[in-house]
Design a protein around this motif. Sequence first.
Motif, PDB file in Angstrom:
ATOM      1  N   UNK A   1      43.046  51.506  39.217  1.00 41.59           N
ATOM      2  CA  UNK A   1      43.867  51.301  40.411  1.00 41.59           C
ATOM      3  C   UNK A   1      44.309  49.837  40.458  1.00 41.59           C
ATOM      4  N   UNK A   2      45.378  49.490  39.727  1.00 48.45           N
ATOM      5  CA  UNK A   2      45.780  48.083  39.660  1.00 48.45           C
ATOM      6  C   UNK A   2      46.269  47.512  40.987  1.00 48.45           C
ATOM      7  N   UNK A   3      46.667  48.366  41.932  1.00 49.56           N
ATOM      8  CA  UNK A   3      47.132  47.881  43.236  1.00 49.56           C
ATOM      9  C   UNK A   3      45.988  47.523  44.183  1.00 49.56           C
ATOM     10  N   UNK A   4      44.775  47.923  43.848  1.00 53.07           N
ATOM     11  CA  UNK A   4      43.607  47.581  44.665  1.00 53.07           C
ATOM     12  C   UNK A   4      43.005  46.303  44.091  1.00 53.07           C
ATOM     13  N   UNK A   5      43.383  45.187  44.672  1.00 54.34           N
ATOM     14  CA  UNK A   5      42.962  43.878  44.166  1.00 54.34           C
ATOM     15  C   UNK A   5      41.734  43.410  44.940  1.00 54.34           C
ATOM     16  N   UNK A   6      40.713  43.058  44.202  1.00 52.60           N
ATOM     17  CA  UNK A   6      39.472  42.564  44.798  1.00 52.60           C
ATOM     18  C   UNK A   6      39.297  41.118  44.338  1.00 52.60           C
ATOM     19  N   UNK A   7      39.163  40.192  45.275  1.00 51.77           N
ATOM     20  CA  UNK A   7      39.007  38.785  44.881  1.00 51.77           C
ATOM     21  C   UNK A   7      37.807  38.605  43.943  1.00 51.77           C
ATOM     22  N   UNK A   8      38.010  37.905  42.847  1.00 54.53           N
ATOM     23  CA  UNK A   8      36.937  37.768  41.857  1.00 54.53           C
ATOM     24  C   UNK A   8      35.727  36.992  42.360  1.00 54.53           C
ATOM     25  N   UNK A   9      35.909  36.179  43.396  1.00 59.88           N
ATOM     26  CA  UNK A   9      34.778  35.380  43.887  1.00 59.88           C
ATOM     27  C   UNK A   9      33.811  36.180  44.769  1.00 59.88           C
ATOM     28  N   UNK A  10      34.173  37.406  45.139  1.00 58.13           N
ATOM     29  CA  UNK A  10      33.258  38.223  45.944  1.00 58.13           C
ATOM     30  C   UNK A  10      32.017  38.575  45.145  1.00 58.13           C
ATOM     31  N   UNK A  11      30.898  38.585  45.822  1.00 54.83           N
ATOM     32  CA  UNK A  11      29.654  39.017  45.184  1.00 54.83           C
ATOM     33  C   UNK A  11      29.529  40.524  45.336  1.00 54.83           C
ATOM     34  N   UNK A  12      28.631  41.089  44.582  1.00 51.13           N
ATOM     35  CA  UNK A  12      28.362  42.525  44.670  1.00 51.13           C
ATOM     36  C   UNK A  12      27.972  42.913  46.093  1.00 51.13           C
TER      37      UNK A  12
END
Length: 69
Positions: free
Chosen positions: A33-44
């Motif tokens: 799902x390339x349109x669902x962008x999750x910021x890389x700095x978020x932790x699990x």
Amino acid sequence: MRFDVFGRYQLEIRRVGTEWVAYRPGTGTLLALPDLVIPPELTEAQLAGYLFDLLHELSEPGRSLRRVD
């Protein structure tokens, strides 16, 4: 890790290098799902809260967004 999205569908979130990548599981497949962008700095630990904020319009009384694995 896999999340149940308000009982409507599931998302699988994987760490690929330094990025989070979202997939929609199917029968023996994973659809990216390339349109669902999750910021890389978020932790699990922050993923469920972020997904809730992003997808809360899908919620209904008595249903929640939860991690299932």
